[in-house]
Design an enzyme around this catalytic site. Structure first.
Site, PDB file in Angstrom:
ATOM      1  N   SER A 127      60.936 -14.359 -27.981  1.00 17.28           N
ATOM      2  CA  SER A 127      62.070 -13.620 -28.519  1.00 17.28           C
ATOM      3  C   SER A 127      63.202 -13.566 -27.499  1.00 17.28           C
ATOM      4  O   SER A 127      63.773 -14.595 -27.155  1.00 17.28           O
ATOM      5  CB  SER A 127      61.616 -12.222 -28.956  1.00 17.28           C
ATOM      6  OG  SER A 127      62.604 -11.577 -29.728  1.00 17.28           O
ATOM      7  N   ASP A 281      59.090 -16.361 -39.445  1.00 18.23           N
ATOM      8  CA  ASP A 281      60.002 -15.522 -38.673  1.00 18.23           C
ATOM      9  C   ASP A 281      61.302 -15.337 -39.461  1.00 18.23           C
ATOM     10  O   ASP A 281      61.946 -16.308 -39.856  1.00 18.23           O
ATOM     11  CB  ASP A 281      60.288 -16.173 -37.317  1.00 18.23           C
ATOM     12  CG  ASP A 281      60.898 -15.225 -36.294  1.00 18.23           C
ATOM     13  OD1 ASP A 281      61.647 -14.316 -36.690  1.00 18.23           O
ATOM     14  OD2 ASP A 281      60.614 -15.410 -35.096  1.00 18.23           O
ATOM     15  N   HIS A 310      57.801 -12.854 -36.941  1.00 20.32           N
ATOM     16  CA  HIS A 310      58.238 -12.792 -35.554  1.00 20.32           C
ATOM     17  C   HIS A 310      57.138 -12.275 -34.630  1.00 20.32           C
ATOM     18  O   HIS A 310      57.046 -12.690 -33.470  1.00 20.32           O
ATOM     19  CB  HIS A 310      59.475 -11.896 -35.437  1.00 20.32           C
ATOM     20  CG  HIS A 310      60.129 -11.952 -34.092  1.00 20.32           C
ATOM     21  ND1 HIS A 310      60.748 -13.075 -33.614  1.00 20.32           N
ATOM     22  CD2 HIS A 310      60.232 -11.014 -33.108  1.00 20.32           C
ATOM     23  CE1 HIS A 310      61.224 -12.842 -32.398  1.00 20.32           C
ATOM     24  NE2 HIS A 310      60.918 -11.603 -32.062  1.00 20.32           N
TER      25      HIS A 310
END
Length: 353
Positions: A127, A281, A310
């Site tokens: 991320s 995601d 995610h």
């Protein structure tokens, strides 16, 4: 347990100066005699070095008996310089904007000046850690041999920015927020923030199939309260906003000398790159990574299969964790690309501030 590296008079991209900037970090393992086993693993949004430990340990891909793993904490996360721990005039709402490049520049000084590392065998992150991974590969192609960004991208997309705006609005509309000079934590805003996040962090099928029961939650509401609200309720609101700003403005093409040209930025990467987007995601979709990889000379994409969205990058799902672990092992054993000039630019010269 962590260490602090202080950077006196650290000038940010915004022009503001943190004096000193404080970079929290932890290392795992030892640097070998040839200084060739260093791995850099930056943290993600609202996480700290302990959030990365699921991939570090004996028998894991990042085995500290073999690798020297450096985990720097993101500015704004409450351990490194943040609104919650910085004295006036940069405390609370006065904390300056921090870019991904600011983070990477501070980390570069930690790695080179403090730890004595000149080459990184691997840079990886999830991320916001992936955003930092890409920035490392663009800013310092002379140092980064391999890069593995997972559940991330080289820049924040417009759709992702809309999600970030919704988080910012949920938090700041709480009357208790008081423009960031709150006397008591804006808990209603933080709970609203967490509930917005709950709709994005996992995929639609995750909820349809009630996958949260695998995490010990008996209902969707219990999951939202016990997982999402519990994750954010102890966080400082200004810290969350500082990290959101860093995330929203991330873009490797904004690196000095690249003039906003994303294809040129990606083409300048000399590292072997394996990107691991998650199949479902919602804000770093695989399509973004596939487009990016076309411009990276030694780029490859492997999609993490499944419905965890995610959060596939969190290590909480054993199947996803095993997929990521295997990819890290593969990349660490892969040959380093032959040395050659970057596409149209040199490595950034780190500021000496």
């Amino acid at each position: 347990m962590h260490d602090i590296y202080e950077l006196p008079g650290f000038r940010l991209d915004s022009g503001a100066v943190l004096d000193p900037a404080r970079l929290a970090y932890r290392t795992y393992g030892e640097l070998n005699a040839t200084r060739t086993n260093a791995v850099l693993f930056p943290t993600w949004f609202a996480g700290d070095h302990t959030s990365n430990e699921w991939l570090i340990g004996p028998g894991k891909a990042l085995d500290p008996r073999e690798h020297f793993v450096i985990v720097p904490n993101l500015f704004g996360n409450g351990l490194s310089s943040s609104p919650s721990n910085t004295p006036a005039p940069h405390d609370a709402a006065g904390f300056p904007a921090i870019t991904i490049r600011d983070n990477v520049r501070a980390q570069h000084r930690l790695v080179t000046e403090h730890l004595g590392v000149e080459r990184l065998k691997l840079v990886l992150g999830c991320s916001m850690g992936a955003l930092q991974t890409y920035q490392w590969a663009v800013s310092h192609p002379d140092m980064v041999e391999r890069a593995l960004p997972f559940c991330g991208a080289p820049r924040t997309s417009p759709h992702n920015a809309v999600f970030i705006e919704s988080l910012r609005a949920a938090l700041t509309l709480d009357a208790a927020f008081e423009g960031g000079r709150y006397r008591t934590p804006p808990l209603a805003g933080i709970r609203a923030f967490a509930r917005v996040y709950a709709g994005w962090g996992f995929s639609q099928p995750f909820y349809w199939e009630e996958e949260y029961r695998r995490l010990g939650f008996a209902s969707r509401e219990e999951f939202v309260r016990g997982f999402w609200e519990a994750n954010f309720i102890g966080q400082d609101a200004n810290n969350l906003l500082a990290m959101l700003g860093t995330w929203q403005d991330a873009d490797v093409s904004a690196t000095p000398g690249l003039d906003g040209d994303i294809e040129r930025a990606l083409g300048s990467i000399t590292a072997r790159v394996v990107a691991l987007p998650a199949e479902r995601d919602l804000y770093f979709p695989p399509e973004d990574e596939v487009r990016a990889a076309r411009h990276i000379p030694h780029g490859e994409v492997r999609v993490i299969p499944g419905i965890w969205g995610h959060m596939a990058g969190s290590g909480a799902n054993p199947e996803d964790a095993a997929f990521i672990d295997a990819a890290v092992r593969d990349l660490l054993s892969a040959p380093v690309p032959a040395a050659g000039p970057a596409a149209g630019r040199r490595a950034e010269t780190p500021a000496r501030l």
